[in-house]
Design a protein around this motif. Structure first.
Motif, short mmCIF file in Angstrom:
data_model
loop_
_atom_site.label_atom_id
_atom_site.label_comp_id
_atom_site.label_asym_id
_atom_site.label_seq_id
_atom_site.Cartn_x
_atom_site.Cartn_y
_atom_site.Cartn_z
N THR A 126 -11.12 -99.52 127.05
CA THR A 126 -12.28 -99.42 127.93
C THR A 126 -13.59 -99.29 127.15
O THR A 126 -14.65 -99.19 127.77
N ASP A 127 -13.51 -99.28 125.83
CA ASP A 127 -14.70 -99.09 124.99
C ASP A 127 -15.33 -97.73 125.21
O ASP A 127 -16.55 -97.59 125.25
N GLY A 128 -14.48 -96.71 125.36
CA GLY A 128 -15.00 -95.35 125.33
C GLY A 128 -15.32 -94.71 126.66
O GLY A 128 -16.35 -94.05 126.80
N HIS A 129 -14.43 -94.85 127.65
CA HIS A 129 -14.66 -94.17 128.92
C HIS A 129 -14.73 -92.67 128.73
O HIS A 129 -13.91 -92.06 128.03
N VAL A 130 -15.70 -92.06 129.39
CA VAL A 130 -15.94 -90.63 129.21
C VAL A 130 -14.83 -89.79 129.84
O VAL A 130 -14.63 -88.63 129.44
N ASP A 131 -14.09 -90.33 130.82
CA ASP A 131 -13.07 -89.50 131.48
C ASP A 131 -11.84 -89.27 130.62
O ASP A 131 -10.93 -88.54 131.01
N ASN A 132 -11.80 -89.86 129.43
CA ASN A 132 -10.77 -89.53 128.45
C ASN A 132 -11.30 -88.56 127.40
O ASN A 132 -10.52 -88.08 126.56
N LEU A 133 -12.59 -88.28 127.43
CA LEU A 133 -13.24 -87.54 126.35
C LEU A 133 -13.84 -86.20 126.79
O LEU A 133 -13.63 -85.18 126.14
N ALA A 134 -14.61 -86.21 127.87
CA ALA A 134 -15.34 -85.00 128.29
C ALA A 134 -15.52 -85.04 129.80
O ALA A 134 -15.85 -86.08 130.35
N ARG A 135 -15.33 -83.87 130.45
CA ARG A 135 -15.41 -83.81 131.90
C ARG A 135 -16.20 -82.59 132.34
O ARG A 135 -16.03 -81.49 131.80
N PHE A 136 -17.03 -82.77 133.36
CA PHE A 136 -17.67 -81.62 133.98
C PHE A 136 -16.62 -80.75 134.65
O PHE A 136 -15.75 -81.24 135.38
N VAL A 137 -16.72 -79.42 134.42
CA VAL A 137 -15.89 -78.46 135.13
C VAL A 137 -16.77 -77.41 135.80
O VAL A 137 -16.28 -76.41 136.34
N GLY A 138 -18.05 -77.62 135.76
CA GLY A 138 -19.05 -76.78 136.40
C GLY A 138 -20.37 -77.51 136.32
O GLY A 138 -20.49 -78.52 135.63
N GLN A 139 -21.39 -77.03 137.02
CA GLN A 139 -22.65 -77.77 137.06
C GLN A 139 -23.29 -77.94 135.70
O GLN A 139 -23.98 -78.92 135.45
N ASN A 140 -23.07 -76.96 134.79
CA ASN A 140 -23.59 -77.11 133.43
C ASN A 140 -22.53 -76.77 132.40
O ASN A 140 -22.82 -76.27 131.31
N ALA A 141 -21.27 -77.07 132.74
CA ALA A 141 -20.15 -76.79 131.84
C ALA A 141 -19.30 -78.04 131.69
O ALA A 141 -18.92 -78.67 132.68
N VAL A 142 -19.03 -78.42 130.45
CA VAL A 142 -18.24 -79.62 130.16
C VAL A 142 -17.08 -79.24 129.26
O VAL A 142 -17.24 -78.51 128.27
N LEU A 143 -15.92 -79.75 129.61
CA LEU A 143 -14.69 -79.52 128.85
C LEU A 143 -14.51 -80.63 127.83
O LEU A 143 -14.60 -81.82 128.17
N VAL A 144 -14.25 -80.25 126.57
CA VAL A 144 -14.06 -81.20 125.48
C VAL A 144 -12.83 -80.78 124.68
O VAL A 144 -12.68 -79.59 124.39
N PRO A 145 -11.95 -81.70 124.32
CA PRO A 145 -10.78 -81.31 123.53
C PRO A 145 -11.15 -80.76 122.15
O PRO A 145 -12.19 -81.11 121.58
#
Length: 332
Positions: free
Chosen positions: A205-224
């Motif tokens: 997909t050339d770097g889809h963000v849903d495999n990399l980082a996801r919002f889990v709050g309005q100003n919180a992002v989950l990253v592996p």
């Protein structure tokens, strides 16, 4: 950015009227993985309709696929089998993105070119219209190329994406970041775009963000958090976390599956980040040799009112994606 005042793309944790799910249907694409992938999707449908508290709309293509879906899921409460036409099951990318408009839910449809011309299949460019029509939502057609997995939303007009995908010349040739931001504002109500650089290694997909980082709050992002330098995406995860922190975003870390390879020992873009946030559950993919138990523990405090469920996704992954890639939420 000048977003339409009454246009808003909800965060995934907001209420859904239904969850669309693609059912593997093309034997010539899935080969020996067709049957096992269908079983994995059926297991996902049962969880979505059960603890997930979703009305599942399972899109199937062809009579053989319909019969198989009926055999696996016929009579399961909460699962509606919807005959349709598509090339493959990646509804996150081929389907519409549902938005709140001034008079209720609308469906934003985009041009689709098979992830930069890699996999152009008959029917995929018709999926958005089919889903919008079945949902009874007005479809707004936009003239630029966009896949739903390339963007993530906080529900307040902030969009997360990667330059590798959104500014790739195999999508919208010559797009600048300003042009992309203007398009996202007009179509999805974006008020701010947070740019990351690259997605996972070998992701078609050339770097889809849903495999990399996801919002889990309005100003919180989950990253592996990479498993070490042997993790093929270690540097990519760290770069994403640093970019988000520089933008004032709270970065939360979670486990990575590490190095996952196919039968030819080629690294595949396996990711626990391809989870689905359903009405009553968060459903996490796991892979042979990479169980998602630690990922499930990381998600529990983030979604205390939802059940965390782990399901195998090895055969779905042979097609190039996982649970988030094959679903699309229809907003309430």
């Amino acid at each position: 950015m000048n977003a339409p005042a009454a246009l808003r793309t909800p965060a995934e944790w907001e209420s859904h009227a239904a969850m669309w799910l693609g059912f593997p249907s093309a034997a010539d694409l899935w080969l020996e993985d067709l049957g096992p992938a269908q079983e994995e999707v059926a297991a996902l449908a049962r969880v979505l309709a059960g603890p997930g508290q979703e009305r599942v709309r399972l899109l199937v293509c062809g009579e053989d696929a319909r019969a198989r879906a009926e055999a696996l899921l016929g009579g399961v409460s909460g699962v509606e089998i919807v005959p349709g036409r598509f090339g493959d099951i990646w509804l996150r990318d081929t389907g519409p993105i549902f938005v709140h408009g001034p008079e209720g839910p609308r469906a934003a449809g985009f041009r689709f070119n098979g992830w930069g011309g890699k996999y152009e299949l008959p029917g995929d460019d018709e999926v958005a219209e089919q889903i919008a029509d079945h949902a009874g939502a007005p479809l707004d057609r936009h003239g630029f190329i966009l896949e739903g997995g390339a963007v993530d939303h906080n529900g307040q007009g902030v969009i997360l994406t990667t330059r590798q995908c959104l500014l790739n010349r195999n999508r919208n040739t010559g797009w600048t970041s300003d042009e992309a931001e203007a398009a996202l504002a007009a179509a999805l109500g974006a008020r701010r775009v947070i740019w990351l650089q690259d997605g996972l290694l070998n992701d078609h997909t050339d770097g889809h963000v849903d495999n990399l980082a996801r919002f889990v709050g309005q100003n919180a992002v989950l990253v592996p958090q990479g498993t070490g330098m042997q993790d093929p995406n270690f540097a990519i995860y760290e770069a994403a976390a640093e970019a988000l922190e520089a933008q004032g975003v709270q970065v939360l870390r979670c486990p990575s599956p590490g190095r996952v390879t196919d039968e030819d020992d080629v690294i595949v873009p396996a990711s626990f980040m391809n989870f689905i946030i359903a009405n009553g559950a968060v459903i996490v993919p796991e892979y042979e040799g990479a169980p998602a138990d630690h990922m499930a523990e990381a998600l529990k405090p983030l979604f205390p009112d939802r059940r965390i469920v782990r399901l195998p996704s090895d055969h779905i992954l042979t097609g190039g994606g996982s649970f988030h890639c094959i679903t699309q939420q229809e907003i309430a």
